[in-house]
Motif scaffolding. Structure first.
Motif: not given
Length: 728
Positions: A27-28, A436, A510, A589, A591-592
């Motif tokens: 993720q981020q 993340y 990602n 997911n 980060t949504h």
């Protein structure tokens, strides 16, 4: 606790999947909520202790920095730091200070017992630091008494006011018995606490042959080679860990190692021996090895306390030769430890006072030369040192060399594995690689839950190399789950290999790794470390997770998982992961963040739904509310059916922007877990880009219970279409 994992390396933005041998999620960047930061300072300063004597053996104390010339592998080095330590005169040493031993309280620390924040509270300037390390792990009771008596005699008669002494012992485990102190009463009391039952049980075993071995009436002689390798490594690694604690003080430290020898098994123990000597040189510690066995005799028939020997060795002289070779081999390791660290070894003597006198002599007055090597290579090789002085009538004592540091490229497999273990145990996070993580829980039975964990790494952080027309990369992942932040109940170790046609595709997306743990309800602390194996950069993520006990909840409901990607799996059965159904896995997911051209997949479960008479038409939860409400057949309901209703809403502020059609479930989808499973599919093309609050409405119509969990959700602007110039 059980752990299950499946590797799903997902480039979620485009739906491109990379399949490899383990689990993966990305993720981020950033680790929200952490106020701590890691500041790394790498120093290349090498310290060399030099003792100078004249022709009569007297210490020379008037040399200056300009009098010395230092060489490394024959190349002259620039001496950048120079210091002179003098503990020979009582006036220099000063009055006796209070002991620095004792349990370290919060925010406090001594040298060997240090807290997390406070530096060592010991001023060792112009003091002689001596550490007595008793290796009781393989000593006989007589040897233990001999070691303790020698130490007591030195402290009672030869200890000087400038001496600071610490006691450490190794038996079934390593123990700091007394921190550095000049209090003789405390030292003698700690030594008197040692008993003859401290050791035994870790002595070297046989090598698998009965020839020359004592007759024990056994049917065969076991081969203890692997145990012997472990036993030697255990001693060396104990010394290495002690060096890391002693490295907190810049002064020279002298470690007197009471031992009855270390027998290496071929080259298997060389790595541990090399690491130990390198740690000692880095910590400015000189090891003085003392063979507590003293002067030994080797009768042909063996010692009196041993049984008769097998075979003909006692009559051919082979038994004496074997004993001599074994004794020399066990002393060879001790000699290496001393020679490579600037100390001395004391063998074959029943007078043990010599080692203490030598330590006091070598530490009375010495020069400390510091330099930064002009050899930039981090290859871990041994570099030889030579120190010269511009006065020809002087004799210099100094260590022969040191092992250079090693960068990631030169680390072997064991060192790379240890690097991951060290980072997993570190207090501060690594942020070289953004990492993340997200988690979701699903009930398996009343006392066990499946905790699904996703790790996300930005693809731009993964360097690829081209091999066989493919771009390849390797990622190591290690993690742990601790109950209450203290007791480990779960562990993860995996290596993920990525191979793609174009690394540019990965760098814009990602990489995600999925795994899971089966846990009981409670509070847990998760920590994961990832490392890309091209440059060795690492990142870590840790968080607290609560696995709830749903037995008293009005509506027993799992986490809600949001996803934009479903991927087929190779395994026909997946009995553990609830995100796998009909050979398709839902990739969370974390980060949504979604785009208008994607679908929003939601999955959640309701447990122990109330049963009762139900006369309403049934809707089967499936691919979405549209098909469920429009095409579901009407069936006759039984008296024991359930009735669970659900729908999805999107809110912006207080305004309801969208609401899906209601889905009604009248059957338990997973009878073994008493679960009603909902899988909802919502196309997002009708929603404008922006930030929404997604609300999931769940109602148990029979029981009259409900739950309305909410999640922030971002629909971003669609990426502009790439334009290409038409060919003429």
């Amino acid at each position: 606790m059980r752990r299950t994992s499946k590797i799903v390396s997902a480039l979620a933005a485009a739906g491109l999947l990379l399949h490899s041998a383990g689990p993966l999620i990305a993720q981020q960047s950033g680790q929200a909520g952490r106020n701590e930061a890691r500041i790394e300072v790498t120093t290349e300063l090498v310290l060399v202790n030099v003792v100078a004597h004249d022709k009569k053996g007297n210490l020379v104390k008037d040399l200056k920095k300009e009098d010395f010339t230092l060489f490394e592998d024959g190349k002259k080095q620039q001496i950048s730091t120079f210091d002179f330590e003098n503990v020979d005169e009582l006036a220099t040493a000063g009055a006796a200070e209070a002991t620095v031993s004792g349990a370290a309280g919060p925010g406090q620390g001594t040298l060997l017992h240090s807290g997390k924040k406070a530096p060592p509270s010991l001023d060792a300037r112009d003091r002689r630091l001596m550490l007595l390390f008793f290796d009781f792990s393989a000593m006989d009771p007589e040897q233990i008494d001999r070691s303790v008596d020698a130490a007591k005699k030195f402290i009672s008669t030869k200890m000087q006011p400038a001496d600071l002494i610490a006691l450490v012992s190794l038996a079934t485990n390593m123990r700091v018995d007394l921190d550095f102190t000049d209090n003789k009463n405390k030292l003698l009391a700690a030594l008197s606490a040692y008993t003859t039952g401290e050791g035994q049980g870790f002595d070297n075993g046989s090598t698998g042959t009965a020839e020359g071995a004592a007759e024990t009436s056994g049917s065969f002689t076991p081969d203890d080679t692997d145990f012997n390798t472990f036993s030697a490594d255990r001693k060396l690694l104990a010394l290495q860990s002690l060096m890391q604690a002693l490295g907190k003080l810049p002064q020279k430290k002298s470690l007197i190692y009471f031992s009855n020898g270390i027998s290496q098994s071929g080259v298997d123990n060389q790595s541990a021996l090399r690491a130990t000597t390198a740690s000692a040189v880095k910590a400015n510690v000189s090891i003085y090895s003392l063979d507590i066995r003293g002067l030994q005799a080797f009768p042909p028939g063996g010692e009196a306390q041993s049984a008769s020997l097998h075979g003909q060795s006692a009559y051919s002289g082979a038994s004496v030769l074997n004993d001599l070779n074994g004794n020399a081999a066990s002393q060879d390791t001790l000699a290496t430890l001393s020679a490579d660290t600037g100390g001395k070894a004391f063998f074959d003597s029943n007078d043990f006072s010599g080692v203490f006198s030598q330590v006091q002599k070598d530490s009375s007055a010495y020069y400390v030369l510091g330099f930064t090597s002009n050899n930039p290579l981090k290859d871990g090789r041994f570099r030889r040192l030579k120190v010269q002085v511009n006065r020809p009538d002087l004799k210099l004592d100094f260590r022969s060399g040191y092992y250079a540091g090693r960068d990631f490229e030169h680390l072997n497999r064991a060192d790379r594995e240890q690097q991951l273990e060290d980072e997993l145990a570190a207090q501060l996070p690594r942020v070289d690689v953004p990492l993340y993580a997200g988690s979701a829980f699903f009930r398996r039975d009343e006392s066990h839950y499946y905790l699904a964990v996703s790790l996300v790494i930005p693809g731009s952080q993964i360097p690829f190399v081209t091999e066989k027309e493919k771009d390849n990369a390797t990622i190591d992942i290690i993690g742990t789950v601790q109950e209450g932040g203290k007791f480990p109940v779960g562990r993860l170790r995996d290596t993920v290999k990525l191979a793609v046609d174009s690394a540019q595709q990965v760098r814009r997306k990602n990489v995600q790794y999925n795994t899971g743990f089966v846990l009981a309800p409670g509070s847990y602390h998760l920590k994961f470390v990832v490392r890309e194996n091209q440059t060795g950069r690492m990142g870590s993520f840790e968080t607290d997770v609560q696995v709830p006990d749903l037995r008293r909840a009005p509506l027993k409901m799992s986490s809600v998982v949001l996803s934009s990607l479903r991927t087929p799996i190779a395994n026909k059965k997946s009995e553990t992961n609830p995100l796998v159904r009909d050979q398709m896995e839902l990739v969370p997911n974390i980060t949504h963040v979604f785009s208008p051209d994607q679908h929003l997949y939601l999955q959640y479960e309701v447990y122990d739904a109330a049963k009762g008479k139900n006369s309403s038409p049934a809707s089967v939860p499936g691919n979405g509310p549209q098909s469920a409400a429009k095409d579901a057949p009407v069936t006759k309901q039984s008296r024991d059916s359930v009735r669970v209703l659900t729908s999805i809403e999107f809110l912006q502020g207080t305004t309801k922007v969208y609401e899906s059609k209601q889905v009604v479930a009248n059957e338990v989808t997973a009878p073994d877990r008493k679960a009603v499973i909902f899988q909802i599919d919502l196309p997002l093309q009708t929603l404008k880009p922006g930030l929404y609050l997604c609300q999931v409405n769940v109602i148990d119509d029979v029981a009259g219970s409900f739950s309305f969990p909410r999640f922030p959700l971002l629909i971003r602007e669609p990426a502009p279409a790439a334009t290409t110039k038409a060919a003429d």
